[in-house]
Design a protein around this motif. Structure first.
Motif, PDB file in Angstrom:
ATOM      1  N   ALA A 134      -8.782   2.218   3.010  1.00 22.36           N
ATOM      2  CA  ALA A 134      -7.511   1.884   3.658  1.00 22.36           C
ATOM      3  C   ALA A 134      -7.653   1.983   5.177  1.00 22.36           C
ATOM      4  O   ALA A 134      -7.171   1.130   5.922  1.00 22.36           O
ATOM      5  CB  ALA A 134      -6.416   2.824   3.171  1.00 22.36           C
ATOM      6  N   GLN A 135      -8.398   3.016   5.608  1.00 18.05           N
ATOM      7  CA  GLN A 135      -8.570   3.217   7.050  1.00 18.05           C
ATOM      8  C   GLN A 135      -9.349   2.051   7.663  1.00 18.05           C
ATOM      9  O   GLN A 135      -9.012   1.532   8.714  1.00 18.05           O
ATOM     10  CB  GLN A 135      -9.337   4.503   7.281  1.00 18.05           C
ATOM     11  CG  GLN A 135      -8.662   5.390   8.304  1.00 18.05           C
ATOM     12  CD  GLN A 135      -9.013   6.839   8.030  1.00 18.05           C
ATOM     13  OE1 GLN A 135     -10.125   7.136   7.589  1.00 18.05           O
ATOM     14  NE2 GLN A 135      -8.078   7.728   8.284  1.00 18.05           N
TER      15      GLN A 135
ATOM     16  N   TYR B  96       0.846  -1.204   0.000  1.00 19.44           N
ATOM     17  CA  TYR B  96       0.000   0.000   0.000  1.00 19.44           C
ATOM     18  C   TYR B  96       0.876   1.246   0.000  1.00 19.44           C
ATOM     19  O   TYR B  96       1.834   1.336   0.767  1.00 19.44           O
ATOM     20  CB  TYR B  96      -0.903   0.007   1.235  1.00 19.44           C
ATOM     21  CG  TYR B  96      -1.690   1.283   1.418  1.00 19.44           C
ATOM     22  CD1 TYR B  96      -2.584   1.725   0.444  1.00 19.44           C
ATOM     23  CD2 TYR B  96      -1.543   2.051   2.572  1.00 19.44           C
ATOM     24  CE1 TYR B  96      -3.304   2.906   0.611  1.00 19.44           C
ATOM     25  CE2 TYR B  96      -2.267   3.220   2.755  1.00 19.44           C
ATOM     26  CZ  TYR B  96      -3.143   3.645   1.773  1.00 19.44           C
ATOM     27  OH  TYR B  96      -3.851   4.800   1.943  1.00 19.44           O
TER      28      TYR B  96
ATOM     29  N   THR C 257      -8.826   6.372   0.668  1.00 24.48           N
ATOM     30  CA  THR C 257      -8.340   6.565   2.036  1.00 24.48           C
ATOM     31  C   THR C 257      -9.278   5.910   3.045  1.00 24.48           C
ATOM     32  O   THR C 257      -8.824   5.288   3.999  1.00 24.48           O
ATOM     33  CB  THR C 257      -8.227   8.064   2.358  1.00 24.48           C
ATOM     34  OG1 THR C 257      -7.685   8.709   1.214  1.00 24.48           O
ATOM     35  CG2 THR C 257      -7.346   8.300   3.554  1.00 24.48           C
TER      36      THR C 257
ATOM     37  N   GLY D 232      -2.293   6.759  -2.818  1.00 22.97           N
ATOM     38  CA  GLY D 232      -3.491   6.026  -2.424  1.00 22.97           C
ATOM     39  C   GLY D 232      -3.775   4.852  -3.347  1.00 22.97           C
ATOM     40  O   GLY D 232      -4.818   4.754  -3.956  1.00 22.97           O
TER      41      GLY D 232
ATOM     42  N   ARG E  96       0.417   5.201   0.517  1.00 20.42           N
ATOM     43  CA  ARG E  96      -0.543   6.224   0.933  1.00 20.42           C
ATOM     44  C   ARG E  96      -0.633   7.345  -0.106  1.00 20.42           C
ATOM     45  O   ARG E  96      -1.686   7.841  -0.411  1.00 20.42           O
ATOM     46  CB  ARG E  96      -0.118   6.791   2.287  1.00 20.42           C
ATOM     47  CG  ARG E  96      -1.268   7.510   2.963  1.00 20.42           C
ATOM     48  CD  ARG E  96      -0.814   8.112   4.268  1.00 20.42           C
ATOM     49  NE  ARG E  96       0.015   7.165   5.027  1.00 20.42           N
ATOM     50  CZ  ARG E  96       0.039   7.113   6.338  1.00 20.42           C
ATOM     51  NH1 ARG E  96      -0.715   7.922   7.039  1.00 20.42           N
ATOM     52  NH2 ARG E  96       0.824   6.265   6.955  1.00 20.42           N
ATOM     53  N   GLU E  97       0.521   7.747  -0.593  1.00 23.37           N
ATOM     54  CA  GLU E  97       0.571   8.676  -1.731  1.00 23.37           C
ATOM     55  C   GLU E  97       0.977   7.857  -2.931  1.00 23.37           C
ATOM     56  O   GLU E  97       2.068   7.290  -2.907  1.00 23.37           O
ATOM     57  CB  GLU E  97       1.604   9.791  -1.484  1.00 23.37           C
ATOM     58  CG  GLU E  97       1.249  10.744  -0.373  1.00 23.37           C
ATOM     59  CD  GLU E  97      -0.010  11.542  -0.677  1.00 23.37           C
ATOM     60  OE1 GLU E  97      -0.250  11.783  -1.879  1.00 23.37           O
ATOM     61  OE2 GLU E  97      -0.739  11.900   0.266  1.00 23.37           O
TER      62      GLU E  97
ATOM     63  N   GLU F  48      -0.555   0.559  11.184  1.00 17.96           N
ATOM     64  CA  GLU F  48      -0.336   1.189   9.883  1.00 17.96           C
ATOM     65  C   GLU F  48      -0.587   0.144   8.805  1.00 17.96           C
ATOM     66  O   GLU F  48      -0.123  -1.005   8.922  1.00 17.96           O
ATOM     67  CB  GLU F  48       1.112   1.675   9.824  1.00 17.96           C
ATOM     68  CG  GLU F  48       1.447   2.450   8.580  1.00 17.96           C
ATOM     69  CD  GLU F  48       2.960   2.635   8.452  1.00 17.96           C
ATOM     70  OE1 GLU F  48       3.423   2.771   7.319  1.00 17.96           O
ATOM     71  OE2 GLU F  48       3.653   2.629   9.497  1.00 17.96           O
TER      72      GLU F  48
END
Ligand SMILES: [Fe+2]
Lengths: 122, 422
Positions: free
Chosen positions: B83-84, B53, B80, B58, B55-56, B129
């Motif tokens: 993912a959360q 994964y 996001t 996403g 995050r940037e 995370e």
């Protein structure tokens, strides 16, 4: 009588349109991927049956199982027949438990494997 | 070997191998491929993928795939909030959740997956995370995944998550050794938990010795600590204690559960278990040294009259000597089919008579010292708690323990005297 082909140390030979591949002890490490590649190569070159011989394979671990599942996939995609020969009892039980035997025939020797093929194509 | 035992062994060795693989500082790509093979092979899963994964921007990027064809090459978007949600599910994901996530993932990426079936999506979460995802297809059996399967897969996935994360750390900051060490310690904890579950399985098979393996592990730990062994070796012997009777998994069940003492034939069958245990444990890569040897030698005797190898004195590894005493102690302090548990005086008297011939004096002394300290209250009650409510008024044992200590402390001479006395 046997033509040894394939990358470095994977042993394989052809009998008619069947290819016999020797699993040896490569199966349980990343080197097992060689066996999978060899099987795919044999399928691409037109073999209709793959016989994997386990005579020198004492145990099969999870890596080996994953490799073999990959070979099952490849064989099914090219509608080829897959036979495992010379599998010891312990390993045969493992294959049974994990469901590999639903996709593969187990026989006790190469000869039996070859006669199985000739029965299928009279 | 019955199917359950075999299943357990197969997945257990996958976990042990995976732990080893992650901890070895090898090539990242090879580590990932090997780990993924171990994960799929543990349950003969036909297809799947590991994705990292990012995050940037996403999205998830596939780092290993099996049986999914060529279609899954590029990265796939992961919103996001998705993912959360995945990271909040963490490693305690349920079968239903894993199935639901698979559905959602497939719906979001219909084009990419076309005809591919994905049954489970497991989030790789380390320290809250989201590190990545594991996508899994069907098993070769064609059967549905079970809760037990999910447990195995979660443990294996956690290892892969730690592997990816520590690789990233190395990438980002060159070194962050402390952080990595802590992650690996977490993996050892998973290994230990697995072994403990495994020990419980051994004890279930032998219905007369429930809890025996776990107690022998703990007694061994107490003795080794008293002998001043370093932490790492103490952990090793605890594991060895948990696993010492693993060979019983292949001993004929009727013999194992026969009430009364064994006849000669049954005894012979039973005596196979130390070597059988060695054979079961040898192909598995354990994070601790000599575990298979401790299983093999836990019925050896100082005088050479033990089995299976008839080793004598110093030929027997120190760890095996500790497990031997711990094993005998638990055997005598619990009820067996042919007799009730013995009074502690009798247990100590047995130890005393057999020190030098069966037991190593050094080990006996360490045991007595630890016991005495707990009775006197100068040490946390662990041994006493393991003995539980079965016994009371332990203070009366103090003189006996002190006397044994004065007799056997110093080793060699007493050994000769005791051997001559028998
Ligand atoms: Fe034992």
């Amino acid at each position: 009588m046997s033509d040894t082909t394939g990358e470095s140390s994977v042993q394989a030979r052809s009998v008619g349109d069947a290819a016999i591949i020797y699993a040896s002890d490569y199966l349980n490490k990343l080197s097992g991927e060689r066996i999978e590649r060899e099987c795919k190569r044999q399928l691409e070159s037109g073999h209709r049956t793959l016989i994997i011989n386990f005579r020198d394979t004492e145990i099969v671990n999870s890596i080996g199982v994953s490799i073999l599942v990959g070979v099952i996939d490849a064989a099914e995609k090219s509608t080829a027949r897959l036979i495992f020969s010379d599998v010891n009892n312990h390993t045969a039980e493992l294959f049974q438990m994990l469901g590999l035997t639903r996709h593969v025939s187990l026989v006790s020797s190469e000869d039996e494997a070859l006669s199985l093929i000739s029965e299928a194509q009279p | 070997m019955d199917t359950n035992t075999q299943r357990l062994l197969h997945t257990f060795s996958a976990l042990a191998d995976l732990g080893q693989e992650i901890a070895a500082a090898g090539d990242f790509d090879e580590m990932l491929r090997t780990s993924f093979h171990l994960l799929l092979g543990s349950l003969a899963i036909r297809r799947g993928a590991v994705a990292e994964y990012e995050r940037e921007p996403g999205s998830v990027r596939f780092v290993a795939t099996r049986g999914l064809g060529e279609s899954l090459s590029g990265p796939l978007a992961l919103s996001t909030d998705h993912a959360q949600r995945l990271s909040s599910l963490g490693s305690s994901i349920s079968l239903a959740d894993a199935g639901k996530e698979a559905q959602r993932f497939l719906e979001d990426h219909k084009d990419a997956f076309a005809s591919v079936e994905i049954d489970l999506v497991l989030p790789l979460v380390v320290r809250e995370e989201l590190i990545g995802l594991v996508l899994l297809g069907e098993k070769a059996t064609g059967e549905k995944f079970t809760d037990e399967d999910l447990e195995v897969l979660s443990a294996l996935s956690r290892h892969i998550g730690v592997g990816i994360r520590s690789h990233r750390l190395l990438d980002e900051i060159g070194h962050k050794a402390d952080e990595n060490l802590r992650l690996y310690e977490g993996l050892r904890a998973i290994y230990k938990e697995t072994v403990r579950a495994f020990a419980a399985a051994i004890d279930i098979k032998d219905r007369y010795t429930q809890g025996h393996s776990v107690r022998v592990g703990k007694y061994s730990e107490i003795i080794a600590r008293e002998m001043g062994w370093p932490d790492e070796e103490v952990e090793g012997i605890t594991i060895a204690g948990y696993l010492h009777d693993i060979g019983k998994l292949i001993v004929d069940l009727s013999v194992l559960n026969s009430p009364g003492r064994f006849n000669a034939k049954e005894q012979k069958e039973m005596n196979r278990h130390p070597y059988a245990g060695y054979e079961i444990l040898s192909p598995i890569s354990h994070p601790y040294a000599d575990i298979p040897l401790m299983a093999r030698y836990h019925h050896e005797r100082m005088d050479g009259n033990g089995y299976p190898d008839g080793l004598k004195g110093d030929q027997i590894p120190p760890g095996a000597k500790i497990v031997t005493l711990a094993d005998s102690f638990d055997a005598m302090t619990t009820d067996r089919p042919y007799r009730k548990k013995l009074p502690l005086e009798d247990v100590l008297a047995d130890f005393r008579v057999n020190t030098g011939t069966q037991f190593d004096p050094e080990v006996v002394c360490a045991f007595c010292r630890a016991f005495l300290k707990e009775i006197e209250g100068s040490k946390e009650r662990r041994l006493l708690n393991l003995l539980n409510r079965n016994y009371s008024n332990m203070e009366r044992l103090s003189p006996m323990l002190s006397q044994m200590l004065s007799e056997f402390d110093g080793g060699g001479d007493t050994r000769a005297a005791s051997a001559a006395g028998n």
